[in-house]
Design an enzyme around this catalytic site. Structure first.
Site, PDB file in Angstrom:
ATOM      1  N   SER A  48       0.566  -2.675   2.285  1.00  0.00           N
ATOM      2  CA  SER A  48      -0.508  -3.791   2.202  1.00  0.00           C
ATOM      3  C   SER A  48      -1.741  -3.442   2.159  1.00  0.00           C
ATOM      4  O   SER A  48      -2.226  -2.480   1.411  1.00  0.00           O
ATOM      5  CB  SER A  48      -0.073  -4.814   3.330  1.00  0.00           C
ATOM      6  OG  SER A  48      -0.715  -6.211   3.203  1.00  0.00           O
ATOM      7  N   ASP A  59       4.003  -8.047  -1.483  1.00  0.00           N
ATOM      8  CA  ASP A  59       3.752  -7.337  -0.093  1.00  0.00           C
ATOM      9  C   ASP A  59       4.998  -6.347   0.552  1.00  0.00           C
ATOM     10  O   ASP A  59       5.989  -6.727   0.772  1.00  0.00           O
ATOM     11  CB  ASP A  59       3.225  -8.335   0.572  1.00  0.00           C
ATOM     12  CG  ASP A  59       2.321  -7.679   1.881  1.00  0.00           C
ATOM     13  OD1 ASP A  59       2.756  -6.640   2.383  1.00  0.00           O
ATOM     14  OD2 ASP A  59       1.231  -8.222   2.234  1.00  0.00           O
TER      15      ASP A  59
END
Length: 312
Positions: free
Chosen positions: A69, A183
């Protein structure tokens, strides 16, 4: 006659009898560095900048970064030599400027298209590829259709970073070689296991969720008159939770539980745990504070990191 075959593989060659002896050349052993596992955490990820500043200041060498991320974003910018530009961008963010990067859409598979932020990255990193970086970088993402953990380590740097921070429901998934990626915090929030797979001798993790929740607990509770038992101010606060807030906070809980489980099974050699629980996931405008906390956290453990590096 000199027996080269017999000496080959022993790492030494003696001069023939009568020949002048050459001075021995001893090459200093190249010092290895640490591997960093930079975790996810949305806005809290600006703390990674402070951590990297402290490591550079102390002369702690980084040989590899695995990022999930925003950890992939900061790690990628660091290895690409763009950390100054990213820090300037972060420190200049205000609530109003943040709105300029939020390209809301109701037609796609996320509330934000993410292309305005992508355009900003293109200004500084257009055309950069993993192969251009001086050290290995792995960006962790998740394949939304299969749940597979995906390690991106070649090709377009911007595409990989975008895929790694594509928070489901907020940013649109990124299509990459026929895989729809989101993600990486869904599968590996603090990617220590990636560094281990690359056979790195010392792995340092930066966990941005350390003090976000207390230890997991089971609460026995009654559903009778649940509404009326809440204090008035709490009922008001709970009623104001928007859809986006609920989505992000739910993701937060998932990420915290996965982090605990994975780090218990594959712990790092040192874990840096900045205390960021008082800062919200969307408070990107608090970069000054976040960078400072990251810097101070790493600075406090520099001596331990230096001792580990001396052993490499």
């Amino acid at each position: 006659m000199l027996d080269w075959a017999g000496l080959r593989g022993r790492g030494e060659v003696k001069a023939a009898e009568g020949a002048p002896s050459a001075p021995a050349v001893i090459k200093p052993k190249a010092r290895r560095g640490i591997a960093l596992a930079l975790g996810g955490g949305a806005a809290r990820g600006w703390a990674h900048i402070g951590v990297l500043r402290a490591l550079d200041e102390a002369g702690i060498r980084v040989d590899m970064i695995a990022g999930t991320s925003i950890g992939a974003l900061v790690g990628g910018c660091y290895l690409a030599g763009k950390l100054d530009a990213l820090e300037e961008f972060a420190r200049n963010l205000t609530r109003r400027r943040m709105l300029n990067f939020m390209d809301f859409t109701l037609r796609g598979s996320g509330l934000l298209g993410g292309m305005r932020l992508n355009a900003r990255m293109e200004d500084h990193m257009k055309g950069l590829r993993f192969e251009d970086l001086p050290k290995p970088l792995v960006c962790v993402a998740a394949e939304i259709r299969t749940g597979h953990e995906v390690w991106l380590s070649s090709g377009s740097l911007i595409t990989a970073m975008r895929a790694s921070y594509a928070l489901p429901g907020v940013f649109e998934p990124v299509m990459c070689n026929n895989r729809m990626l989101v993600d990486g915090a869904l599968v590996n929030p603090v990617p220590v296991s990636v560094c281990r797979a690359y056979e790195q001798p010392v792995v340092v993790a930066v966990n941005l969720h350390y003090d976000l929740f207390s230890r997991a607990a089971i609460i026995r509770h009654s559903s009778a008159e649940a509404e009326t038992q809440l204090p008035a101010e709490m009922r008001l606060r709970e009623s104001k939770l928007g859809v986006l807030t609920v989505m992000v906070e739910a993701f937060n809980i998932i990420q915290d539980r996965i982090t605990r489980a994975r780090l218990a099974g594959d712990p790092p050699d040192i874990s840096l745990q900045p205390k960021l629980g008082h800062i919200g996931l969307s408070e990107f405008h608090r970069a000054d504070e976040l960078i400072r906390i990251g810097y101070e956290t790493a600075k406090a453990q520099v001596a331990d990191l230096a001792k580990l590096q001396e052993l490499l």
